[in-house]
Design an enzyme around this catalytic site. Sequence first.
Site, PDB file in Angstrom:
ATOM      1  N   ASP A   5       0.825  -1.202   0.000  1.00 15.67           N
ATOM      2  CA  ASP A   5       0.000   0.000   0.000  1.00 15.67           C
ATOM      3  C   ASP A   5       0.867   1.264   0.000  1.00 15.67           C
ATOM      4  O   ASP A   5       1.830   1.357   0.764  1.00 15.67           O
ATOM      5  CB  ASP A   5      -0.873  -0.024   1.266  1.00 15.67           C
ATOM      6  CG  ASP A   5      -1.947   1.045   1.270  1.00 15.67           C
ATOM      7  OD1 ASP A   5      -2.847   0.981   0.429  1.00 15.67           O
ATOM      8  OD2 ASP A   5      -1.886   1.957   2.129  1.00 15.67           O
ATOM      9  N   GLU A  37      14.270 -15.523   0.750  1.00 16.90           N
ATOM     10  CA  GLU A  37      14.535 -16.608   1.704  1.00 16.90           C
ATOM     11  C   GLU A  37      13.590 -17.777   1.464  1.00 16.90           C
ATOM     12  O   GLU A  37      13.768 -18.858   2.003  1.00 16.90           O
ATOM     13  CB  GLU A  37      14.329 -16.111   3.147  1.00 16.90           C
ATOM     14  CG  GLU A  37      15.392 -15.143   3.627  1.00 16.90           C
ATOM     15  CD  GLU A  37      14.968 -14.424   4.925  1.00 16.90           C
ATOM     16  OE1 GLU A  37      13.940 -14.790   5.543  1.00 16.90           O
ATOM     17  OE2 GLU A  37      15.678 -13.473   5.290  1.00 16.90           O
TER      18      GLU A  37
HETATM   19  C1  NOJ Z   1      -4.520   2.940  -0.877  1.00 15.03           C
HETATM   20  C2  NOJ Z   1      -5.645   2.009  -0.577  1.00 15.03           C
HETATM   21  O1  NOJ Z   1      -5.994   1.298  -1.742  1.00 15.03           O
HETATM   22  C3  NOJ Z   1      -6.767   2.862  -0.043  1.00 15.03           C
HETATM   23  O2  NOJ Z   1      -7.940   2.115   0.117  1.00 15.03           O
HETATM   24  C4  NOJ Z   1      -6.337   3.496   1.248  1.00 15.03           C
HETATM   25  O3  NOJ Z   1      -7.338   4.386   1.667  1.00 15.03           O
HETATM   26  C5  NOJ Z   1      -5.028   4.260   1.097  1.00 15.03           C
HETATM   27  N1  NOJ Z   1      -4.057   3.540   0.349  1.00 15.03           N
HETATM   28  C6  NOJ Z   1      -4.428   4.575   2.449  1.00 15.03           C
HETATM   29  O4  NOJ Z   1      -3.945   3.403   3.060  1.00 15.03           O
END
Ligand code: NOJ
Length: 556
Positions: free
Chosen positions: A218, A268
Amino acid sequence: MTELLTSTTDATPPQRLDADWWRQATVYQIYPRSFADANGDGIGDLPGITSRVDYLARLGVDAVWLSPFYPSELADGGYDVADYRNVDPRLGTLADFDAMVAALHGAGIKLIVDIVPNHSSDQHEWFKEALAAPKGSPERDRYVFRDGLGEHGELPPADWKCMFGGPAWDPVGDGQWYLHLFAPEQPDFNWHNEEVRADFLKTLRFWSDRGVDGFRVDVAHALAKDLPENLPSEAELAAMDTATGTHLLWDRDEVHEIYAGWREVFDEYDPPRIAVAEAWVNPPSRRARYASASGLGQAFNFDLLEADFDPEAYRRIIVDNLDQAAASGSSTTWVFSNHDVVRHATRYGLPPNGDRPRHYNRTWLLSGGTEPVVDTEAGLRRARAATLFMLALPGSAYLYQGEELGLSEVADIPDAARQDPTFFRSPGVDVGRDGCRVPLPWTATGRSFGFGDAKAHLPQPEWFGAASVEAQSDDPASTLNLYRDALALRRELQADESLTWAPSEPQVLHLRRANGWEAVANFGSTAVPLPAGEVLLASGPVDGELPGETTVWLRN
Ligand code: NOJ
Ligand code: CA
């Protein structure tokens, strides 16, 4: 690419052991709270996923990407993680997780989990410790704290805005403020801190040891930050160049040192764990660093998700991304829908969106889905054609739960039922992403259309019954069966990652894979002659000619 198959001594299907399994995989995204609710509390859970593994196997996906299932106060749909090495008790237990992995692997399906390294939840032990500890303490150093301006620190250190609206700095009551690029409940980690780095390596091993095959990372481009003593203003930040790897917040070159360390952990394991970066970078050529074999290995490109249903745009995007993938040694990724955007069956039923970003039609959402009027039939027809064309492209295909049912966005969710922080942080200006997160309809009738025994946590519209798995399963012309047929054929036909273009009329794109697999998409509204070849599959009725807004797969 060599493919090793284990010999099976029992009834389990063979596992693909090759290290390159991800390069052209079909990956199905599950947003766990909205997939299937096994214990009838209105919230989807891990046993619910386990109970639907047969469905996923029949659909024909190679892997599941699971959005966050960790303990969370749900300030941002689970992307506010309170404990990175556990399961939210509302979704199950670690034992349920293990059972889910076993069931997926038993069906030959890999599992990719979401990892959220830019920020934790404000309920994370470390953030609670940071609040309880004094300024300058090691506890505060795990996050990004700054003294406020003004005589007593009563003013924010900078006027920055967070992604969900409102300020990005919040006070903690002693003159210090903390940074949150997303919701206030999502404090940003300080990635200069060694404890933070070490803890994420521990988390990667924790899930890899439990059998997880990979990670979706993310906001991968935000971890490395370089905040000077005197912070720039929001306007100065916005004016900074993003092309050189030196922006103070986004896509800094040194972020790749972090991922080089992650790669050592991935390697790993056998086969190595894989990763796909969510990295919004500009220019797009900077994506290759995230996708490199010494880094995360693959990165999303969201270009098709932002494109209009237009052959020229598609062709440019496909050519560019295949070139970029070749330059990084990775394969590319295709995606039309996910948990953050208006579903593509709806996007394609609306006139091209003047708003930015294109995948998020704010004006239409704010009108409750009435203005402009969606042409649902045309939207679905175009989405089916677009998806069938995309599934013939070299690279990985990322699908979002419910798109195989041709679901439209649910635009008329009452304010009282909304959950997305975007809605709460920008009242009247934005409604957020709940409309693509409504729990799936499994049956044509019932309290929550088979999602579970209780009312679903986001309200499902009446029309969900007719779109349900049950309603579509036996209909050969349904969108569900189009996906099933396409994914089965895609597996059978999969070829090397090259592509050539056959000459075609301007409204048509005609691609050829090396083994005679071809896809022809007619983006126009009028029929064109059907090129030669054995018709394998089509997104709509094909009879001697290729009707408008239809894709066909051929074999030559
Ligand atoms: C991207 C994620 O897909 C989204 O749903 C989220 O709100 C933001 N990153 C923050 O983590
Ligand atoms: Ca439940």
